[in-house]
Enzyme design. Structure first.
Site, PDB file in Angstrom:
ATOM      1  N   VAL A  14       0.820  -1.163  -0.092  1.00  0.00           N
ATOM      2  CA  VAL A  14      -0.061   0.172   0.073  1.00  0.00           C
ATOM      3  C   VAL A  14       1.040   1.401   0.011  1.00  0.00           C
ATOM      4  O   VAL A  14       0.699   1.997  -0.847  1.00  0.00           O
ATOM      5  CB  VAL A  14      -0.954  -0.019   1.237  1.00  0.00           C
ATOM      6  N   ASP A  32      10.616   3.295   6.204  1.00  0.00           N
ATOM      7  CA  ASP A  32      10.198   1.839   6.510  1.00  0.00           C
ATOM      8  C   ASP A  32      11.331   1.379   7.349  1.00  0.00           C
ATOM      9  O   ASP A  32      12.629   1.992   7.398  1.00  0.00           O
ATOM     10  CB  ASP A  32      10.290   0.956   5.269  1.00  0.00           C
ATOM     11  N   CYS A 257      -6.497  -8.150   3.871  1.00  0.00           N
ATOM     12  CA  CYS A 257      -7.848  -7.509   4.143  1.00  0.00           C
ATOM     13  C   CYS A 257      -8.984  -8.176   4.286  1.00  0.00           C
ATOM     14  O   CYS A 257      -9.508  -8.414   5.473  1.00  0.00           O
ATOM     15  CB  CYS A 257      -7.999  -6.501   3.050  1.00  0.00           C
TER      16      CYS A 257
END
Length: 421
Positions: A14, A32, A257
């Site tokens: 994402v 990150d 998800c």
């Protein structure tokens, strides 16, 4: 904030595409926590396959794993995972760690936007206080909250972040307007202003819960059809001739998800004193499909220990994404029944498969002498199989098990048996 400085926290499936898209319009830093991930991206390699090397190398996106480089950002966008634990309870560890990281870099007037899936109320009730604790600032005065749920689908080249409708919601109207301007500049799909952060959070979590429930219905129908001795694929093909039939497909429901978000909604419902019967029933059915499929294949094989090749390990086709894949459960169930199972995946990283699931991946799949070949994920190389392919893979009298219906049109060599949902 006519030209805000933006930081994207988390550069996975994402965060990276979002950061690259935003960097076309605003000065953007991508953060990150894994230095190895940053090193790969600096070299132009995205292991997720979401961003092309040429696009990555030409981007003005600044990449870092140093939290100090986040200082001075006007808008922080958090895209870290929100998984569940072994008991299917929301695991907020990555989210809270991100809040601590962002909190130490907050400046007065900054906006912190969350894209991670959460249950309604979590942004304001948990993330806001966590940010305040880490920063020593006051939420709603010194910094502000926003929510813009991620909607991209790994491997989907049609519904990319620069084409979809982006939902935005802010702690104040001014924050909402700012987010609408930022996101509106990166997508041709437009922006929808939700009436509140809670509304935006609820919209996100029910989008995937709805899909999960619809697939669960088809999976339950599949179990019935198996007992009737008919193929659910044939049934669905026939039902789809009606104009308003919702053509969901049966199979394994994993990923980051659909297999997770319903548990966030269920947790919220329970906290409010409501028993989420349909939501959790859908989860039970879908989580039970791996055992059901393994059991049916074992029955067709006569319960005799067999040499089995499973084709595909990722949670969906043509992507390397191994997160929450349910193919692992099929493999484990077949091994528990005494079968020797080997696995090949045309897209997955072998090191990641071993690290995450202790499953060694075969280097090639085009030769063998198996009692059974299982088509678990319809990767392009597997969809392109021919009659000759099966002749070289499956021994005479062997079984071709087609979970996804990708080989329905292929005539199998004489002597081979076919099983499908």
């Amino acid at each position: 904030m006519s030209h805000p400085r933006i930081a994207v926290i988390g550069l996975g499936y994402v965060g990276l595409p979002l950061a690259v898209a935003i960097a076309r319009h605003f000065p953007t830093t991508g953060f990150d926590i894994h230095p190895g991930r940053i090193a790969e991206l600096v070299s132009g390699h995205d292991r997720t396959g979401e961003v092309e090397a040429t696009t990555l190398r030409s981007s003005t996106l600044r990449l870092t794993s140093d939290p100090e480089k986040l200082r001075g950002a006007d808008i922080f966008i958090v895209t870290v995972p929100t998984p569940v634990d072994a008991d299917n309870k929301p695991d907020l560890t990555p989210l809270l760690k991100a809040c601590r990281t962002v909190g130490t870099a907050l400046s007065t007037g900054a906006i912190v936007v969350f894209e991670s899936t959460v249950y309604p109320g979590l942004t304001e009730e948990i993330c806001g206080p966590a940010l305040a604790l880490a920063s020593g600032a006051v939420c709603g005065r010194d910094f502000f909250l926003g929510y813009s749920p991620e909607r991209i689908n790994p491997g989907d080249r049609d519904h990319t972040v620069d084409r979809i409708v982006k939902v935005v919601a802010g702690q104040t109207r001014q924050v909402t307007d700012t987010l609408a301007a930022v996101y509106g500049s990166i997508t041709s799909g437009g922006v929808h202003r939700a009436s509140s952060i809670r509304v935006a959070e609820a919209a996100k979590v029910i989008e995937n819960a709805q899909r999960d429930i619809n697939i669960a219905f088809i999976n339950e129908v599949t179990m019935i059809c198996q007992r009737l001795g008919i193929s659910v694929q044939d049934v669905l093909e026939t039902s789809a001739t009606k104009w308003n039939f919702l053509n969901f497909k049966p199979g394994l429901v994993g990923g980051h998800c659909i297999g997770v978000d319903p548990f966030y909604l269920a947790e919220c419902a329970k906290a409010l004193g409501h028993d989420p019967e349909i939501i959790l029933a859908g989860r039970r059915i879908n989580d039970g499909m791996s055992a059901f499929i393994a059991g049916r294949i074992d029955e067709v094989l006569g319960g005799k220990p067999s040499q089995i090749l499973v084709l595909g390990l990722t949670f969906k086709e043509n992507v390397p994404d191994l997160r929450n894949t349910k193919v692992v459960d099929v493999v484990t169930a077949l091994q528990a029944k005494g079968h020797e199972v080997k696995v090949h995946d045309a897209f997955a990283d072998p090191d990641e498969a071993m690290r995450a699931y202790e499953i060694p991946l075969l280097a090639r799949f085009d030769e063998g002498d198996y009692d059974c070949v299982i088509g678990a994920v319809p990767h392009r190389p597997y969809v392109e199989f021919t009659e000759e392919t099966f002749a070289t893979l499956v021994r005479p009298g062997g079984l071709v098990a087609d979970i996804k219906g990708m080989w329905r049109s292929i005539t199998l060599p004489d002597g081979l048996r076919r099983w499908q949902l």
